[in-house]
Design a protein around this motif. Sequence first.
Motif, PDB file in Angstrom:
ATOM      1  N   UNK A 111       0.835  -1.208   0.000  1.00 39.45           N
ATOM      2  CA  UNK A 111       0.000   0.000   0.000  1.00 39.45           C
ATOM      3  C   UNK A 111       0.870   1.260   0.000  1.00 39.45           C
ATOM      4  N   UNK A 112       1.897   1.263   0.833  1.00 37.41           N
ATOM      5  CA  UNK A 112       2.747   2.455   0.958  1.00 37.41           C
ATOM      6  C   UNK A 112       3.512   2.698  -0.344  1.00 37.41           C
ATOM      7  N   UNK A 113       4.084   1.646  -0.896  1.00 37.70           N
ATOM      8  CA  UNK A 113       4.863   1.802  -2.129  1.00 37.70           C
ATOM      9  C   UNK A 113       3.954   2.203  -3.289  1.00 37.70           C
ATOM     10  N   UNK A 114       2.758   1.616  -3.308  1.00 40.10           N
ATOM     11  CA  UNK A 114       1.793   1.940  -4.355  1.00 40.10           C
ATOM     12  C   UNK A 114       1.427   3.424  -4.305  1.00 40.10           C
ATOM     13  N   UNK A 115       1.139   3.891  -3.092  1.00 39.29           N
ATOM     14  CA  UNK A 115       0.739   5.293  -2.921  1.00 39.29           C
ATOM     15  C   UNK A 115       1.882   6.218  -3.333  1.00 39.29           C
ATOM     16  N   UNK A 116       3.066   5.870  -2.906  1.00 38.81           N
ATOM     17  CA  UNK A 116       4.241   6.692  -3.203  1.00 38.81           C
ATOM     18  C   UNK A 116       4.459   6.773  -4.720  1.00 38.81           C
ATOM     19  N   UNK A 117       4.445   5.610  -5.357  1.00 29.14           N
ATOM     20  CA  UNK A 117       4.734   5.575  -6.802  1.00 29.14           C
ATOM     21  C   UNK A 117       3.604   6.217  -7.610  1.00 29.14           C
ATOM     22  N   UNK A 118       2.380   6.082  -7.102  1.00 28.68           N
ATOM     23  CA  UNK A 118       1.226   6.700  -7.773  1.00 28.68           C
ATOM     24  C   UNK A 118       1.476   8.190  -8.013  1.00 28.68           C
ATOM     25  N   UNK A 119       1.919   8.851  -6.945  1.00 29.66           N
ATOM     26  CA  UNK A 119       2.108  10.301  -7.079  1.00 29.66           C
ATOM     27  C   UNK A 119       3.235  10.633  -8.051  1.00 29.66           C
ATOM     28  N   UNK A 120       4.239   9.781  -8.098  1.00 28.78           N
ATOM     29  CA  UNK A 120       5.323  10.012  -9.052  1.00 28.78           C
ATOM     30  C   UNK A 120       4.755   9.974 -10.472  1.00 28.78           C
ATOM     31  N   UNK A 121       3.921   8.965 -10.736  1.00 28.05           N
ATOM     32  CA  UNK A 121       3.330   8.850 -12.070  1.00 28.05           C
ATOM     33  C   UNK A 121       2.393  10.010 -12.389  1.00 28.05           C
ATOM     34  N   UNK A 122       1.858  10.609 -11.357  1.00 25.29           N
ATOM     35  CA  UNK A 122       0.971  11.757 -11.579  1.00 25.29           C
ATOM     36  C   UNK A 122       1.791  13.044 -11.740  1.00 25.29           C
TER      37      UNK A 122
END
Length: 461
Positions: A133-144
């Motif tokens: 969950x933490x890595x997903x959230x972190x990487x999500x914002x990078x992609x955004x």
Amino acid sequence: MGIIEDNEHLEELDRKYIWHPFTQMKEWVEEKPIIITEGRDCFIKDVYGKWYLDGVSSLWVNIFGHKKKEIDEAIKAQLDSIAHSTLLGLSNVPAIRLAEKLILLADSSFMHHPASLSKVFYSDNGSTAVEVALKMAFQYWKHKGNEGKNAFASLNNAYHGDTIGAVSVGGVDIFHNAFGPLLFKTYKAPSPYCYRCEFGKEYPDCKIFCLEKLEEIFREHSREIAAFIIEPLIQAAGGMITSPPGYLKGVRALCSKYDILMIADEIATGFGRTGKMFACEHEEAVPDIMCLSKGITGGYMPLAVTLATEEIYNAFLGEFKDLKTFFHGHSYTGNPLACAAALACLDLFEKEKTIENLQGKINILKDWLKDVIGLDHVGNVRNAGFMAGVELVKDRRTKTPYDRAEKMGRRVALRARDSGVFIRPLGNVIVIMPPLSISEQNLIKLLEAIKSGIIKATGAA
Ligand code: PMP
């Protein structure tokens, strides 16, 4: 060797070879370990043939009792096909069927909310579900295109697991402080712990002041905060700390307002424990990411999932060369045996109307809590559905806790054990969390044993 010698030999081997989790081994090796050989319904049996009521659901995982026919059969049937194959580059039948079931379940639990959870990412225990969950959230914002969101927010008294990411967002000092230098940046907000309010206020007059404090953190640091992670309704391992009504809904609103993802860690609360399938349902708080484990297989096998919204999933799509892939996965991710057990478990929820049938038992528990709050050394009682805590204090007037060295929680647990009940306290908090399927009669037996354990250990009347 006779049975006794054989058992003593096992005890010796245990002391010699096993390093037990969350256990001071110096003390452990001085005691006689209870070695379990068998389970049936809500009971577990040790090597000497003594049965114990499993008062904490084998660490909060068991739902339908032990040796549940339908789950046993589902695992055996799966074993006839295949025990394990990888989800990296392949798929498997039970993992597909379970993913569909979980999403349909989340969809109906969250009343077909348009931003509901739609994708399942498998792993194998609660801590890994949180890491995902933490890595997903972190990487999500990078992609955004948002490079600044490099921190998280969580609560004091939070517990999300024992891996380093999960510890970073944890807030239980005795477990987590030692690792301070290893941890990433996390803003810690006040715990909604009404009995020991960090601001000396009282609910409802406080108007949930701790939410205002959370908002202060969000207002100041939202540019940095990728996600806020919360155990909805009840901070379990932190001491069965229940949040006041409206708190969770407030959290959801603040996350949306400040563009912070909300991660619901339902590892302890999920699968009916709070009286609804998911704790978030109580306040119609639809998370962006949800972590589930423990009860997902009825307490049979290690399995975890991290559910995400379509919006999050879509942000990871692209050409391989763009490196938007979520580079995460474990050897046993989506294990077919575990998924088969989980499918059987979800069928049982429907067939046995587990959640409907729980409501009467929750009322028995609540009545009992109202009764024990009258005991001299019970400072506070709290529950979220079928998860309850009784906080013992040295002095009720001043709320002075027992000194850790007094091990009062443990003393109560040992007294309860004399009456054939196994419980595991959290410091001075007695935890009550039996399998959801426990009969009313056995629930009453469990509660009576705990009450008498409290009276004997604290000398309270
Ligand atoms: N989150 C919560 C809320 C938990 O209660 C737990 C386990 N007690 C975890 C995460 C970690 O799960 P596991 O022990 O399976 O790693």
